[in-house]
Structure formats: C-alpha cells, structure tokens
Design an enzyme around this catalytic site. Structure first.
Site, PDB file in Angstrom:
ATOM      1  N   ASP A   1       0.854  -1.189   0.000  1.00 49.62           N
ATOM      2  CA  ASP A   1       0.000   0.000   0.000  1.00 49.62           C
ATOM      3  C   ASP A   1       0.889   1.237   0.000  1.00 49.62           C
ATOM      4  OD1 ASP A   1       0.888  -0.604   2.641  1.00 49.62           O
ATOM      5  OD2 ASP A   1      -0.625   0.739   3.478  1.00 49.62           O
TER       6      ASP A   1
ATOM      7  N   GLU B   1       0.073  -0.948   5.801  1.00 48.84           N
ATOM      8  CA  GLU B   1       1.156  -0.384   6.606  1.00 48.84           C
ATOM      9  C   GLU B   1       0.944   1.094   6.865  1.00 48.84           C
ATOM     10  OE1 GLU B   1       4.970   1.300   7.846  1.00 48.84           O
ATOM     11  OE2 GLU B   1       3.836   1.862   6.075  1.00 48.84           O
TER      12      GLU B   1
HETATM   13 ZN   LIG Z   1       7.021   2.051   4.011  1.00 48.78          ZN
END
Ligand SMILES: [Zn+2]
Length: 501
Positions: free
Chosen positions: A100, A167
């Site tokens: 992501d 993340e």
């Molecule tokens: Zn990163």
C-alpha cells in the site's frame, strides 16, 4: 559463487523489464487510508500474489477482517504470505514489505502524475508514489525470484514472505496474524524462520548504503482544553479564561526550543554513550550538511555531526504537531475557539516504553494545568504508540548484509539507527524471537510520503558490470549499483557464512 554471477548477469540484461514491472505496480493507486481506493489495494494484493506464484512461490492470501466507514462495511486488503524452499540444511529468511502507499494527487505539488512511473533517464531517477516506499523494495525481491526461476538456479536459502497492504494505515490485523501464526507452532507459516529482513527505510545520505539496527518508538498524545459553550467573539476577551491560551501555555512547557524534553523522569534509564559508541557516530559517512539538505534549510540543532545523529536516533525527542479546533483559514478571524486539542508525540528509545512515558506525561501536564488555576477543563489522551527496538549487529544476518554491501557497492555500510518507527519490526523480533535486519533500498532524499517521491534506478537494479554500463550509458555517473543485486547477494552470503561454521 558462480550462480550469483549468473543472477547478476540476468539483472543487468533485464533492467528494462524490471522498470516496466515497477511502472505496473505504481500504476495501481493502492492508497490504504482512502476508503474509495480500497478496491485498488485489493487489486494490488492480487497482482503481487500472482507475481509470486509465477516464480514458484506457494502463497496464501490471509483475510484481515473488516472495518466500517460511514455505515459501509469495507474488507481490509489481505496479507500475502509466501514460501519457497524447505531445505532443512539451509537458513530460512522471512522477508517483510508493504504494497500500500500514501495518498498522492498531482495538485499536491507533483511535477508528474504520481501514479504513472516517470523514468528520467538523464538523472537516473524514477518518480512515482510507492517507487521507494515500498513497492520498489518489494519488487526487488520479485526480481531476485525471477532471475533464479528463469535461470533454473535454486535459491541459496529458504524464503518466507509477509507482505501487507495496510502499513500506511496502522498495519491493522498484522500483529494478530503474526501472533496467530507463531502460536500454531510447527504448523505456523513462520515456523523455522531464522531471521527477518525488511527493506522499508532509507540510507542516511545519498552516498553510502546502510544497515539499520535500531528504531525509535513513539507515544502520541493530545491535550484537550474546553470551557465556553461555543466559539466566542473576541469581544469577550478580557472577561473569560480562553482554552487556546491555556493550551499554548501547556504545550510550551513540554520541550525547549533546543529540543530538550522538560517532562521530569523522561530521560530515566537511558544510557550515556561511551567513547566507543561516540566513535561509531563520528565514523559514519554523514555530515550536518546532509541533515540540512534533507531538512531543506540550515536548521540543525548542533554543528557536531555525532550530536545531531544521536539526537535524531539515539535520544528521545518531543515534537508539537498541531492544534485542532483553532482558526487556521486565510485572513483574520476574531474568534475565541471553544474547544482546542493540541497534538504532540515523543520518539522513544530503550528503555522507554509508551506505558511508562504516558504516566509521566499525564501527571506532568495535570500538575502544570492545576498550577494555572483556570476554570477550564483539560484532558490528556494517549492516542497510540509503539516500543523502540535495537538489534544485535554481530548476528550473521548483519555480517552477510555487510559483505553483500561491500561486494555490490564496493563500500562498507553505515550502521544506523532510525529516528522513525516501523512497529512491525518489533512484533517480528518479539514473537519470532529472531534477529531482524533492516536493509534499506532508497536514499535519504527519496521523499517517501512526500511529493515527487522517487527511487534511483541504480538503487533499484543497476550494477557495475560493463554490460550494464553500456545499456544504461545515459545514467548519471555517480554510484551506479544494484539493490536487486544486493538483496540477492545477501542471500548467498547468508548461505556462505552458515556453511563456514
Ligand atoms: Zn514504508
């Protein structure tokens, strides 16, 4: 290491294909924090899983649950787990990365479309969201896999992969996944892992590769001050206690302009660097100018590079981030805001923990608020946090990465600690009980999370061999070298070191 030479040769002759694959990945706008882009994050997960399968990696897409956004149920993107190799004579390395990215709009100030990889052959840079954080590094591993698959060369180690798509949104569900898999014992996906390797941070400068062995933790807070029933006309000023004035007074007591944290007890237990540790900082290829270049202005707290570096990575810090509820539009507005919330956080180092620091922060602010004797209400909230982490650099994984860096870049790496945090590092270290190595791909000026994020082509894949130089003759002359090769070489050095013993 005959095989390694072939792998390097393959990387050289497939440079354009690898860049093409990175453009494909960047073109999927997998922004995890934007619910309207959730479909793209799922698409990115599938894309990555298919890539892994192509090279013989056994995969599993693990659902991580759901969230509710404005009455709608959204599925979290799955984590993509992978495994290849099951040779008990080989070491098993777990690779982590995330697919992501941070949000990006051209109107934020990008020179090119953020989700179209712009390859600037002249400067040797590739611009695009995710190029360096963290699609480039993840694809570096795909490149290594492809080379071995195409050449029918067995990998020198067993590999396990853990790639996530959340993340940038707090790694929802990932800690649980790691804990669950660990608790399955021999049946668990991570069973038998000997060490972890993560490429999701940056060099200290733009010249010297580094191995990162420490990260600061974080503890984030907000101070909420309220009193008036609604925003007031400042014609009331002089007659009432004002939340904003009180908040600024409190925030002003937290840290000095020189960066010294003023909360009692915050520095307790932090060791003082001895002369050999000080020497380590002096030896790093780094200068105050490097810091000021990244900062974009001549604003360093000290002229001594060791002091500056230790301040950034080895000591705790406290930063004030913003005030919510206050007027921030253009022009003047004569308002007394009714409720304001001041945000700040501390970066933590061992032995500090968010729990321990929170007690000190809350009691200090409550005491200071009481001293002000206003009639307002005040509340301090802990918003979130994570513990700091430091690894043993004498471990064979660090030795392998050092040798690989010397082979590939012709330089001894800087050993660094980072000022920021990557919470999953600690989850792996704690749950798996193994050494974690941070092997950054990008340079200090890559601009992760910022506009015009880039990755140098040389960092992605270039090598020093002649075929490459002729292929890529238009690239800049300064250090052309290969992270894809570095990742591959690291695997061979791991195997080497462990067969020596
Ligand atoms: Zn990163």
């Amino acid at each position: 290491m005959a095989n390694l030479k072939d792998v390097h040769g393959y990387v050289d002759s497939h440079a354009d294909d690898f860049i093409q694959r990175l453009s494909e990945a960047v073109a999927i706008p997998s922004v995890s924090t934007d619910p309207s882009r959730r479909g793209d994050v799922h698409r990115m997960a599938l894309w990555l899983e298919n890539q892994l399968k192509r090279y013989g990696v056994q995969t599993r897409a693990v659902p991580l649950g759901q969230q509710e956004v404005e009455g709608k149920i959204l599925e979290y993107p799955p984590a993509i787990l992978g495994r290849i190799g099951d040779d008990s004579k080989k070491k098993t390395i777990l690779i982590y990365g995330h697919f992501d990215v941070q949000p990006a709009e051209k109107s934020d100030g990008w020179d090119t479309e953020p989700f179209e990889l712009h390859v600037d052959r002249e400067s040797g840079k590739m611009f695009g969201r995710g190029s360096t954080d963290d699609k480039g590094p993840v694809l570096g591993w795909l490149n290594v896999l492809e080379a071995h698959h195409a050449l029918r060369i067995e990998l020198p180690v067993n590999l396990r992969f853990c790639f996530e798509g959340l993340e940038e949104d707090g790694s929802q569900g990932l800690d649980d996944l790691i804990v669950t898999e660990t608790s399955k014992g021999p049946q668990g996906w991570f069973h038998g892992v000997d060490c972890v390797c993560i490429s999701d941070n940056y060099w200290l400068n733009t010249r010297t590769p580094c191995l990162t062995y420490g990260l600061r933790g974080i503890a984030y807070y907000q101070i909420i001050v309220s009193g008036p029933g609604s925003d007031l006309h400042s014609g009331m000023g002089g007659a009432v206690y004002e939340p904003m004035t009180t908040l600024i007074s409190l925030m002003g007591k937290l840290v000095s302009v020189e960066g010294r944290i003023l909360i009692p007890g915050v520095y307790d237990g932090i060791s003082v660097a001895d002369s050999s540790e000080l020497q380590k900082y002096q030896d790093l290829d780094y200068s105050v100018a490097d810091l000021e270049k990244v900062a974009g202005g001549p604003i360093s707290l000290s002229d001594d590079k060791a002091t500056v570096l230790m301040g950034r990575t080895r000591e705790p810090s406290l930063s004030l981030h913003g005030i919510e509820g206050a007027y921030s539009g253009a022009g003047g507005k004569t308002v007394i805001p009714a409720t304001v919330s001041g945000k700040f956080s501390l970066r933590l180092v061992p032995p500090q923990t968010p729990d321990d620091i929170t007690k000190k922060v809350v009691s200090f602010i409550e005491d200071e608020f009481a001293k002000l004797k206003t009639k307002l209400k005040m509340k301090v909230e802990f918003v979130g946090g994570g513990k700091p982490w430091v690894a043993d650099t004498n471990h064979w994984s660090y030795e392998a990465a050092k040798r690989a860096t010397e082979t590939v870049w012709g330089k001894t790496p800087n050993y660094t600690r980072e000022g920021g945090s990557i919470p999953v590092t600690l989850t792996f270290a704690d749950n798996l009980g193994v050494n974690v190595l941070l092997l950054p791909m990008g340079r200090a000026d890559d601009g992760a999370h910022s506009t015009n994020e880039k990755l140098d082509i040389s960092n992605f894949l270039n090598g020093v061999c002649s075929s490459l130089l002729s292929n890529l003759s238009s690239f800049t002359q300064n250090d052309r070298a290969p992270q894809t090769k570095l990742l591959g070489t690291y695997l061979y050095e791991v195997a080497n070191i462990n067969s020596d013993k």
